[in-house]
Design a protein around this motif. Structure first.
Motif, PDB file in Angstrom:
ATOM      1  N   TYR A  65      32.712  62.284  47.135  1.00 55.63           N
ATOM      2  CA  TYR A  65      32.003  61.581  45.991  1.00 55.63           C
ATOM      3  C   TYR A  65      31.237  60.444  46.608  1.00 55.63           C
ATOM      4  N   VAL A  66      29.828  60.497  46.574  1.00 57.86           N
ATOM      5  CA  VAL A  66      29.166  59.349  47.065  1.00 57.86           C
ATOM      6  C   VAL A  66      28.369  58.418  46.100  1.00 57.86           C
ATOM      7  N   TYR A  67      28.332  57.339  46.168  1.00 58.52           N
ATOM      8  CA  TYR A  67      27.851  56.344  45.137  1.00 58.52           C
ATOM      9  C   TYR A  67      27.305  55.002  45.739  1.00 58.52           C
ATOM     10  N   ASP A  68      26.467  54.296  45.070  1.00 63.22           N
ATOM     11  CA  ASP A  68      25.885  53.036  45.471  1.00 63.22           C
ATOM     12  C   ASP A  68      25.904  52.316  43.963  1.00 63.22           C
ATOM     13  N   ASN A  69      27.031  51.780  43.602  1.00 65.61           N
ATOM     14  CA  ASN A  69      27.102  51.210  42.221  1.00 65.61           C
ATOM     15  C   ASN A  69      28.032  50.172  42.167  1.00 65.61           C
ATOM     16  N   PRO A  70      27.520  48.854  41.794  1.00 67.82           N
ATOM     17  CA  PRO A  70      28.476  47.680  41.839  1.00 67.82           C
ATOM     18  C   PRO A  70      29.709  47.535  40.867  1.00 67.82           C
ATOM     19  N   CYS A  98      27.864  53.799  49.536  1.00 66.59           N
ATOM     20  CA  CYS A  98      26.772  53.600  50.655  1.00 66.59           C
ATOM     21  C   CYS A  98      25.714  52.739  49.743  1.00 66.59           C
ATOM     22  N   ASP A  99      24.686  52.164  50.878  1.00 67.98           N
ATOM     23  CA  ASP A  99      23.624  51.918  50.401  1.00 67.98           C
ATOM     24  C   ASP A  99      22.461  52.549  50.233  1.00 67.98           C
ATOM     25  N   LEU A 109      24.225  61.115  54.929  1.00 69.75           N
ATOM     26  CA  LEU A 109      25.263  62.063  54.011  1.00 69.75           C
ATOM     27  C   LEU A 109      25.142  63.309  54.667  1.00 69.75           C
ATOM     28  N   VAL A 110      23.989  63.762  55.346  1.00 66.82           N
ATOM     29  CA  VAL A 110      24.156  65.019  56.160  1.00 66.82           C
ATOM     30  C   VAL A 110      25.100  64.986  57.068  1.00 66.82           C
ATOM     31  N   GLU A 111      25.146  63.905  57.940  1.00 64.46           N
ATOM     32  CA  GLU A 111      26.012  63.932  58.994  1.00 64.46           C
ATOM     33  C   GLU A 111      27.791  63.453  58.503  1.00 64.46           C
ATOM     34  N   MET A 112      27.694  63.034  57.377  1.00 68.71           N
ATOM     35  CA  MET A 112      29.042  62.933  56.719  1.00 68.71           C
ATOM     36  C   MET A 112      29.571  64.297  56.230  1.00 68.71           C
ATOM     37  N   SER A 124      26.384  60.312  42.124  1.00 71.42           N
ATOM     38  CA  SER A 124      26.062  59.447  41.077  1.00 71.42           C
ATOM     39  C   SER A 124      24.729  58.820  41.286  1.00 71.42           C
ATOM     40  N   PRO A 125      24.046  58.230  40.217  1.00 75.59           N
ATOM     41  CA  PRO A 125      22.842  57.541  40.190  1.00 75.59           C
ATOM     42  C   PRO A 125      22.964  56.161  41.223  1.00 75.59           C
ATOM     43  N   PRO A 126      22.249  55.749  41.843  1.00 74.30           N
ATOM     44  CA  PRO A 126      20.826  56.245  42.107  1.00 74.30           C
ATOM     45  C   PRO A 126      20.613  57.487  42.885  1.00 74.30           C
ATOM     46  N   LEU A 127      21.716  57.801  43.644  1.00 78.02           N
ATOM     47  CA  LEU A 127      21.354  58.863  44.952  1.00 78.02           C
ATOM     48  C   LEU A 127      21.029  60.119  44.122  1.00 78.02           C
ATOM     49  N   SER A 128      21.491  60.408  42.919  1.00 75.26           N
ATOM     50  CA  SER A 128      21.586  61.726  42.287  1.00 75.26           C
ATOM     51  C   SER A 128      19.840  61.816  41.795  1.00 75.26           C
ATOM     52  N   GLU A 129      19.356  60.711  41.580  1.00 73.36           N
ATOM     53  CA  GLU A 129      17.904  60.718  41.054  1.00 73.36           C
ATOM     54  C   GLU A 129      16.715  60.419  42.069  1.00 73.36           C
TER      55      GLU A 129
END
Length: 342
Positions: A65-70, A98-99, A109-112, A124-129
């Motif tokens: 699960y990848v996110y950048d959300n405060p 992540c940032d 993300l690819v390396e992870m 999730s947003p904003p990465l998904s967009e």
């Protein structure tokens, strides 16, 4: 020192994932790329780890699960929802904050995925967009499910979860209009989030339907934070006359706006009505409690995780996946912060 899959990838100038596909004879690698990898394997005398290959043949059982959300409440609900589905399906979960503004975010993300041998990602947003991130994931054959803000069908071979922020924002604004408000301010979150645009468009559409002039001076830019609400309250109350209602882009902003208004000695909702969005604990911990749109974050997370796992199973068995995408519409919750004008 014995050669590793990483050293093979570096010599061939490809990703670890591509080397893995060659080793496992997946047949999805271009001929010239296949030759480079095979030559690198021969040169380095690389021998694949049999145990690792056995695990790969069974299919990876960890998703990320990848996110950048405060917003801590959003993240906690997302994690709980995803984890619940993972446990039921015998998957593990890797959580990766992540940032999204980093210039190397796609590479990160690819390396992870390659290092942790993940089966797929939930974005999730904003990465998904972010088109650049998505295209890089596609180029590396990485499976993912996106959580997006929108109100229509998305052209995608991969499953997605839509949140209809436009409809919910329209309903909130129409509710304020029905309470007698004609001068309604809007406080936005970061523009990088499509939810900000969708909620702003819903606000504007409701005003237009009621034949209320859209005054751009009533639209205030900000971030999804309590501090934005406090500062925006000062800006709004300095207007003459000041708006009689405020629609804040999320509950945290709305709570800050309410705090700022009460610090100026105003009564909510008699002097100014305030509504938020999401139905987070912020909306219930204020006085008066906030009118909002209830966003079922936990259910959204569960659906995203279930869709990804079903997609991965279909991919592994080479069967056509069913339509796994879904749309959620946050529902209006009316509370004391938007009582009828006297």
């Amino acid at each position: 020192m014995a050669a590793t899959i990483k050293s093979v990838a570096e010599m061939a100038g490809v990703s670890i994932k591509t080397v893995s596909r060659v080793i496992n004879k997946e047949g999805t690698v271009k001929p010239d790329t296949l030759k480079r990898v095979e030559d690198a394997i021969a040169t380095l005398k690389y021998t694949p780890n049999k145990a690792a290959r056995h695990l790969a043949s069974k299919g990876a059982s960890v998703i990320g699960y990848v996110y950048d959300n405060p917003n801590a409440y959003y993240i906690i609900d997302m994690q709980k929802g995803i984890l619940d589905v993972c446990r039921k399906n015998h998957y593990e979960l890797l959580i990766h904050p992540c940032d999204a503004s980093s210039k190397d975010i796609a590479k990160e993300l690819v390396e992870m995925v390659e290092t942790a041998q993940l089966a797929g990602l939930i974005l999730s947003p904003p990465l998904s967009e972010m088109p650049a991130v998505l295209s890089t994931l596609d180029e590396n054959n990485i499976s993912y499910v996106r959580i997006l803000s929108g109100d229509g069908q998305i052209t995608s071979a991969l499953p997605y979860v839509l949140v209809n922020d436009f409809k919910a924002a329209f309903d909130i604004t129409r509710h304020l209009i029905e309470q007698g408000h004609r001068d309604i301010a809007f406080i936005a979150g970061e523009e990088i989030h499509n939810s900000t645009t969708e909620r702003l468009n819903g606000y504007k559409a409701a005003l237009s339907e009621a034949h209320i002039h859209i005054d751009e001076s009533r639209i205030i830019k900000g971030t999804y934070s309590f501090e934005t609400g406090v500062k925006s309250a000062e800006t709004i109350l300095a207007m003459s006359p000041h708006p009689t209602a405020v629609f804040a882009c999320n509950d945290e902003i709305a709570a800050g706006t309410l705090f700022g208004a009460r610090m100026k000695g105003l009564d909510v909702p008699q002097d100014i009505a305030i509504a938020g969005f999401e139905n987070s604990p912020f909306s219930r911990q204020t006085f008066p409690p906030l009118t909002t749109a209830s966003q079922p974050t936990n259910q959204i997370a569960q659906h995203a995780a279930a869709a990804l796992i079903q997609y991965l199973r279909a991919k592994r068995t080479k069967t056509a996946p069913e339509n796994l995408s879904h749309t959620f519409v946050p529902e209006l919750v009316i509370r004391a912060s938007t009582e009828h004008l006297q």
